[in-house]
Write a protein that holds these residues in place. Sequence first.
Motif, PDB file in Angstrom:
ATOM      1  N   GLY A   1       0.599  -1.184  -0.051  1.00  0.00           N
ATOM      2  CA  GLY A   1       0.011   0.048  -0.047  1.00  0.00           C
ATOM      3  C   GLY A   1       0.807   1.366  -0.047  1.00  0.00           C
ATOM      4  O   GLY A   1       2.143   1.296  -0.568  1.00  0.00           O
ATOM      5  N   ALA A   2       0.268   2.351   0.694  1.00  0.00           N
ATOM      6  CA  ALA A   2       0.874   3.828   0.267  1.00  0.00           C
ATOM      7  C   ALA A   2       2.166   3.663   0.922  1.00  0.00           C
ATOM      8  O   ALA A   2       2.835   4.684   0.315  1.00  0.00           O
ATOM      9  CB  ALA A   2      -0.026   4.646   1.280  1.00  0.00           C
ATOM     10  N   LEU A   3       2.516   3.172   2.134  1.00  0.00           N
ATOM     11  CA  LEU A   3       3.723   3.391   2.602  1.00  0.00           C
ATOM     12  C   LEU A   3       4.856   2.780   1.626  1.00  0.00           C
ATOM     13  O   LEU A   3       6.319   3.149   1.638  1.00  0.00           O
ATOM     14  CB  LEU A   3       4.025   2.945   4.014  1.00  0.00           C
ATOM     15  N   GLY A   4       4.606   1.699   1.001  1.00  0.00           N
ATOM     16  CA  GLY A   4       5.490   1.013   0.053  1.00  0.00           C
ATOM     17  C   GLY A   4       5.842   1.914  -1.110  1.00  0.00           C
ATOM     18  O   GLY A   4       6.972   1.720  -1.773  1.00  0.00           O
ATOM     19  N   TYR A   5       4.888   2.855  -1.588  1.00  0.00           N
ATOM     20  CA  TYR A   5       5.190   3.656  -2.501  1.00  0.00           C
ATOM     21  C   TYR A   5       6.025   4.861  -2.013  1.00  0.00           C
ATOM     22  O   TYR A   5       6.921   5.492  -2.654  1.00  0.00           O
ATOM     23  CB  TYR A   5       3.752   4.258  -3.149  1.00  0.00           C
TER      24      TYR A   5
END
Length: 399
Positions: free
Chosen positions: A135-139
Amino acid sequence: MWKAINKSTKQIEDKLSEIAKILCNYRYESSYVGLMGGKTGVALFLFYYYKYTNNTEYLDKANELIYADFDCINEGFRIPSYAQGISGILFTLSVLKKEKLISFNNEEVITPFYPSLQRIIEKDFSNGNYDYLHGALGYGINFIKREDNTDICNYILEELEKSAEDFNEKGVSWKSSNPVTGQTGYNLSLSHGISSIIYFLSSLYIKSSDKDKVYNLLSKTIKYLKTNIQPFDKVGSYFPSCANDNNETEKSRLAWCYGDMGIAISLWQAGNKTNTQEWKNLAEEIMLYSTTRRNIDSEYVKDSGLCHGSSGLGLIFSRMYNYTGISEFKEAANYWLNITMEFANNEDGLAGFKTLRAANSSDYINDPSFLEGVSGVGLFMISATSDIEPVWDTTMLLS
């Protein structure tokens, strides 16, 4: 200067050579793409094995695998996630560039992807998906390690503030579902939960112009985390995998992905980056207790991989030894290195290693991957027995 936990032996050198040859000759499906479970993760091992041996055969193969993943992207591969897609590939390139293991201008390759990654971050936050692997933190990790792109980092900080559930004097957290039980709760892990948020906020603190704002949210997050400390001498771990509304105790496994090890190293990173000794002290306390957890059955250490196996434990203890100089961490790292070598006992395995297919399964498979397979095992063995620092472990939020 990185300190090896053990001197290289012929047994380990032979095993590394066996892993490298297998990975060079392995037939990879075109769909086998990405960092955690694809060709980019395999390439990461081969780049470091080239650094270990200075044999350009492995450098050439590593580049071939990286280019193969980009060929898939050029042909329409669009999975964006950190674990399985484009985001993880891009971050790996930044690590390899820092290590001077690739020579091409990766900025020209990476920068065009940033606008689409930013849009996906916005979409995932709107859906409540802050997950690091998917999700977002991986981006966001692609932005947090750069000197520029402060706007998107500030956006992520604001979204984390808005989406946090406030428990007043108990701190803040973010609700998600337990991937094993399906039960809704507050995931504490480094792989999917608030420990990855702690790492992200700690990294953001270093570069932020508003350190007080970052530190405030980080402190509240750690305050919530601490409310979940269990009577570890009775339960068997400091923390459950996920907190729930009933405050039930649960022994979590000994692993990078879930439980005390990932949580503790995120606390140490937070304390180190913000100069908060209390958090470092707690991390060391948890880690020292973890050095006593050595029953592979009760701790559910069923294979050798980085994610939930023995090499992941050895790597984290090696990191903590290099961070702190505490001898117990070196001794524990050596213990798990020996267990890792003992796992190489399958005649039909990859260099003897096999990977447990799933948590509730008894099936073992041949897995060349970085996160769960022999590529990650080999990377740990290089770091354990040489002066080559595992800078690559920043991909797992360990440095």
